[in-house]
Design an enzyme around this catalytic site. Structure first.
Site, short mmCIF file in Angstrom:
data_model
loop_
_atom_site.label_atom_id
_atom_site.label_comp_id
_atom_site.label_asym_id
_atom_site.label_seq_id
_atom_site.Cartn_x
_atom_site.Cartn_y
_atom_site.Cartn_z
N GLY A 1 0.81 -1.50 0.28
CA GLY A 1 -0.12 0.11 -0.20
C GLY A 1 1.08 0.55 -0.27
O GLY A 1 0.77 2.31 0.94
N THR B 1 1.46 3.69 -2.47
CA THR B 1 0.89 4.86 -3.07
C THR B 1 -0.79 5.30 -2.31
O THR B 1 -0.54 5.93 -2.46
CB THR B 1 0.72 4.44 -4.31
OG1 THR B 1 0.03 3.67 -4.43
CG2 THR B 1 2.07 4.07 -5.21
N ASP C 1 -2.19 6.76 1.30
CA ASP C 1 -2.23 7.55 1.78
C ASP C 1 -2.02 7.60 3.31
O ASP C 1 -0.48 8.72 3.95
CB ASP C 1 -4.15 7.77 2.63
CG ASP C 1 -3.71 9.26 3.07
OD1 ASP C 1 -4.08 10.43 2.41
OD2 ASP C 1 -4.80 9.72 4.09
N LEU C 2 -1.47 6.50 4.17
CA LEU C 2 -0.76 6.38 5.18
C LEU C 2 0.63 6.05 4.88
O LEU C 2 1.16 7.12 5.84
CB LEU C 2 -1.28 5.11 5.83
CG LEU C 2 -0.79 4.65 7.19
CD1 LEU C 2 -1.21 6.03 8.67
CD2 LEU C 2 -0.75 3.35 7.46
N ASP D 1 0.94 -7.79 -6.87
CA ASP D 1 -0.77 -8.54 -6.81
C ASP D 1 -0.70 -8.67 -6.39
O ASP D 1 -0.37 -10.99 -6.08
CB ASP D 1 -1.19 -8.81 -8.51
CG ASP D 1 -2.25 -9.99 -8.53
OD1 ASP D 1 -3.05 -8.97 -7.72
OD2 ASP D 1 -2.34 -9.80 -9.58
N VAL D 2 -1.71 -8.67 -5.21
CA VAL D 2 -1.51 -9.39 -4.34
C VAL D 2 -2.07 -10.85 -3.90
O VAL D 2 -1.72 -11.78 -2.87
CB VAL D 2 -2.16 -8.57 -2.87
CG1 VAL D 2 -1.72 -8.00 -2.36
CG2 VAL D 2 -3.43 -8.66 -3.62
N LYS E 1 -5.13 -0.89 11.63
CA LYS E 1 -6.40 -1.19 11.49
C LYS E 1 -7.36 -0.88 10.61
O LYS E 1 -6.71 -0.83 9.61
CB LYS E 1 -6.99 -0.54 12.92
CG LYS E 1 -6.75 1.03 12.60
CD LYS E 1 -7.52 1.75 13.75
CE LYS E 1 -9.03 2.21 13.30
NZ LYS E 1 -8.91 3.70 12.74
N ASP F 1 -1.55 0.68 17.02
CA ASP F 1 -2.90 1.64 17.51
C ASP F 1 -1.61 2.58 17.63
O ASP F 1 -1.24 2.88 18.48
CB ASP F 1 -3.71 0.94 19.36
CG ASP F 1 -4.60 2.03 19.20
OD1 ASP F 1 -4.03 3.04 19.28
OD2 ASP F 1 -5.22 1.41 19.80
N HIS F 2 -2.36 3.05 16.88
CA HIS F 2 -1.40 4.59 16.42
C HIS F 2 -1.11 5.67 17.98
O HIS F 2 -0.20 6.58 18.19
CB HIS F 2 -1.38 5.50 15.49
CG HIS F 2 -2.39 6.26 15.53
ND1 HIS F 2 -3.60 6.10 15.23
CD2 HIS F 2 -2.70 8.08 15.20
CE1 HIS F 2 -4.29 7.37 15.60
NE2 HIS F 2 -3.85 7.94 15.80
N HIS G 1 -8.40 2.97 20.56
CA HIS G 1 -8.19 4.25 21.14
C HIS G 1 -8.10 4.26 22.40
O HIS G 1 -7.77 4.34 23.46
CB HIS G 1 -7.65 4.86 19.79
CG HIS G 1 -7.63 5.14 18.64
ND1 HIS G 1 -6.27 3.85 18.42
CD2 HIS G 1 -7.72 5.87 17.55
CE1 HIS G 1 -6.00 4.41 16.62
NE2 HIS G 1 -7.44 5.12 16.92
C1 BG6 Z 1 -7.79 6.93 12.98
C2 BG6 Z 1 -9.43 7.12 12.96
O1 BG6 Z 1 -7.27 6.02 13.89
O2 BG6 Z 1 -7.34 7.78 14.64
C3 BG6 Z 1 -9.51 8.53 12.54
O3 BG6 Z 1 -9.52 5.61 11.77
C4 BG6 Z 1 -9.36 9.47 12.93
O4 BG6 Z 1 -11.52 8.28 12.06
C5 BG6 Z 1 -7.96 9.35 14.03
O5 BG6 Z 1 -9.38 10.75 11.88
C6 BG6 Z 1 -7.65 9.91 15.14
O6 BG6 Z 1 -6.05 10.18 15.15
P1 BG6 Z 1 -5.77 11.56 15.98
O7 BG6 Z 1 -4.02 10.93 16.38
O8 BG6 Z 1 -5.57 12.08 15.16
O9 BG6 Z 1 -6.19 11.75 17.48
#
Ligand code: BG6
Length: 491
Positions: free
Chosen positions: A14, A16, A18-19, A88-89, A151, A180-181, A243
């Site tokens: 992935g 290319t 956004d993440l 191609d996965v 996720k 889980d960022h 989160h």
């Molecule tokens: C992501 C969600 O996990 O967390 C988004 O999918 C949300 O919808 C984002 O905007 C919020 O993260 P942060 O770090 O900006 O608080």
């Protein structure tokens, strides 16, 4: 392996997307710039789109530059570590080509056959990719192999379980890093330090001294371009299952006997197991859902959720959730944990407020009323720090006190030096430290808790929209606390 400067190839599925562009490339650059990566590393981007190494490197350069408003010079050597392979996965030949490329790069960059496979893409293929990586021999190396998964990890307990079983055919639990960022955020990591490194808090951290705990994560943005995903997910799955419950577990867990991943996880798991479960009939007593209508966002008129791109015009999806959670154990019996999160709210902020109990007797007053309770506020974002609300003497006025705040802001507001969550997590993964990733047991328990709520909500159509864009959510979210004699502390 050099502990400080891990050597590995990072394969981004992935690449290319956004993440990768917004978070991963800038984070890799910062690790490089801060000397955390040795020169012995390579990044391989794979995705469907055709690209050459050169055009891919240009993309990476643009994304890194976009993240550095200071126009700082970027060492060209950095980009020469990036490679691209159209992929191609579902086609096994793609895996063989990737395998050959990785073998060549191992030699060229001395990466000791250590590999991270980062799945930064739509989740439908997570299981297939994991299985093919193993079956086609890409994980069969002299070094280590790790799988990083973004996720959503399933959309309910049964689908998450199925996905997990599929992935576990190919990777052991120790090799799986579920992102889980929020766990990479500096002040989320600081929850443990504040609790366990300060003698003044831990003795009070229980139902004898704490009245309630509030966790708010509000956003001003709407659903934007993500309508297709979001309308099937909603705030409960998007924010609460992961989160919000992770922050709650860190706030409520017992002190671990050691600061290692196993001990910390086992304490977090105990919290999730102690969450009071609901039945579909009692969900309304504990949880409130909302969906934004039109309103003002930073002074501009914005449309309601149902008018956004790719959203069903009668959508029943919640963009706001508030809840009261009870933890049925000795430490927390009777203390409500309130959570709320939503899109198109008045502020972009994540904050935790710990409200301490009132004194048994008030000798002082503030403006003719009882004094304000002590609060410990943990600012996660955009401020990063802690504020302690105390009461102090009001000069010259006998029995009157005045609230004062002790503030600590980490980095003195210098956000440039605060490591990005993804930077921290990528580095942890390279070092093999899984503390700040979610274990399957945590994922499973969180889904089981949340599934009851989504079942109740799916069964009954809501009266949406029920909050204006630019507000702090529906009235019912305030009533949830007012019924218990509390209110949300404003953020
Ligand atoms: C992501 C969600 O996990 O967390 C988004 O999918 C949300 O919808 C984002 O905007 C919020 O993260 P942060 O770090 O900006 O608080």
């Amino acid at each position: 392996m050099n502990e400080e400067n891990p050597k590995s190839i990072l394969v981004i599925f992935g690449a290319t997307g956004d993440l990768a562009n917004r978070k991963l490339f800038p984070s890799i650059y910062r690790l490089y710039k801060n000397g955390k990566l040795s020169e012995d590393f390579a990044v391989v981007g794979v995705a469907r789109r055709p690209h050459t190494n050169e055009s891919f490197r240009e993309n990476v350069e643009q994304s890194v530059k976009a993240s550095r408003p200071d126009n700082e010079e970027i060492n060209d050597g950095f980009f020469s570590h990036f490679y691209y392979q159209p992929f191609d996965v579902t086609d096994l030949a793609s895996y063989q080509e990737l395998k050959n490329l990785l073998e060549r790069l191992d030699e060229k960059h001395h990466t000791e056959e250590n590999r991270i496979f980062y799945l930064a893409m739509a989740p439908n293929f997570f299981g297939t990719i994991a299985e093919n990586l193993k079956n086609e021999g890409l994980t069969d190396t002299k070094g280590w192999s790790r799988l990083v998964i973004e996720k959503p990890f399933g959309h309910d307990y049964p689908s998450a379980k199925q996905l997990n079983e599929q992935i576990r055919q190919a990777f052991d639990e120790e090799q799986i890093y579920r992102i889980d960022h929020y766990l990479g955020k500096e002040m989320v990591q600081n929850i443990e330090v504040i609790r366990f490194a300060n003698a003044i808090f831990e003795p009070l951290w229980n139902n004898q001294y704490i009245d309630n705990i509030q966790i708010t994560s509000s956003e001003t943005l709407g659903v934007g371009e993500r309508g297709r995903y979001y309308d099937k997910s909603g705030a409960l799955r998007d924010m609460v299952q992961n989160h919000m419950l992770q922050m709650l577990a860190l706030l409520a867990m017992e002190p671990p006997i050691k600061l290692n991943p196993d001990e910390i996880r086992s304490e977090k798991i105990k919290v999730l197991r102690a969450l009071r479960t609901m039945t579909p009939d009692t969900v309304d007593d504990y949880f409130v859902r909302g969906q934004y209508g039109a309103g003002l966002n930073n002074g501009e008129q914005v449309e309601g959720y149902r008018d956004e791109t790719a959203i069903d015009s009668e959508s029943n999806t919640e963009t706001f959730v508030a809840g009261k959670l009870l933890i049925d154990n000795f430490r927390w019996a009777g203390v409500p944990f309130y959570i709320r999160t939503g899109k198109r709210m008045a502020a972009k902020a994540t904050e935790i407020v710990v409200q301490f109990k009132e004194l048994p007797m008030n000798l002082y007053f503030n403006k003719g009323k009882d004094i304000q309770p002590n609060l410990l506020v943990i600012h996660i974002h955009p401020d990063e720090g802690v504020t302690l609300h105390l009461n102090a003497e009001k000069r010259g006025v006998g029995t009157t006190s005045t609230p004062v705040k002790l503030n600590y802001y980490s980095h003195n507001g210098d956000k440039i030096n605060t490591p990005e969550a993804y930077e921290v997590l990528l580095y942890d993964c390279m070092l093999g430290d899984s503390t700040n990733f979610t274990h399957w047991d945590e994922v499973a328990l969180s889904w089981k808790f949340v599934d009851v709520i989504s079942q109740a909500w799916t069964a009954k159509k809501a009266n949406f929209p029920n909050y204006e864009s630019g507000s702090m959510g529906p009235k019912a979210a305030n009533e949830l606390l007012e019924n218990d004699g509390f209110h949300w502390w404003s953020i």
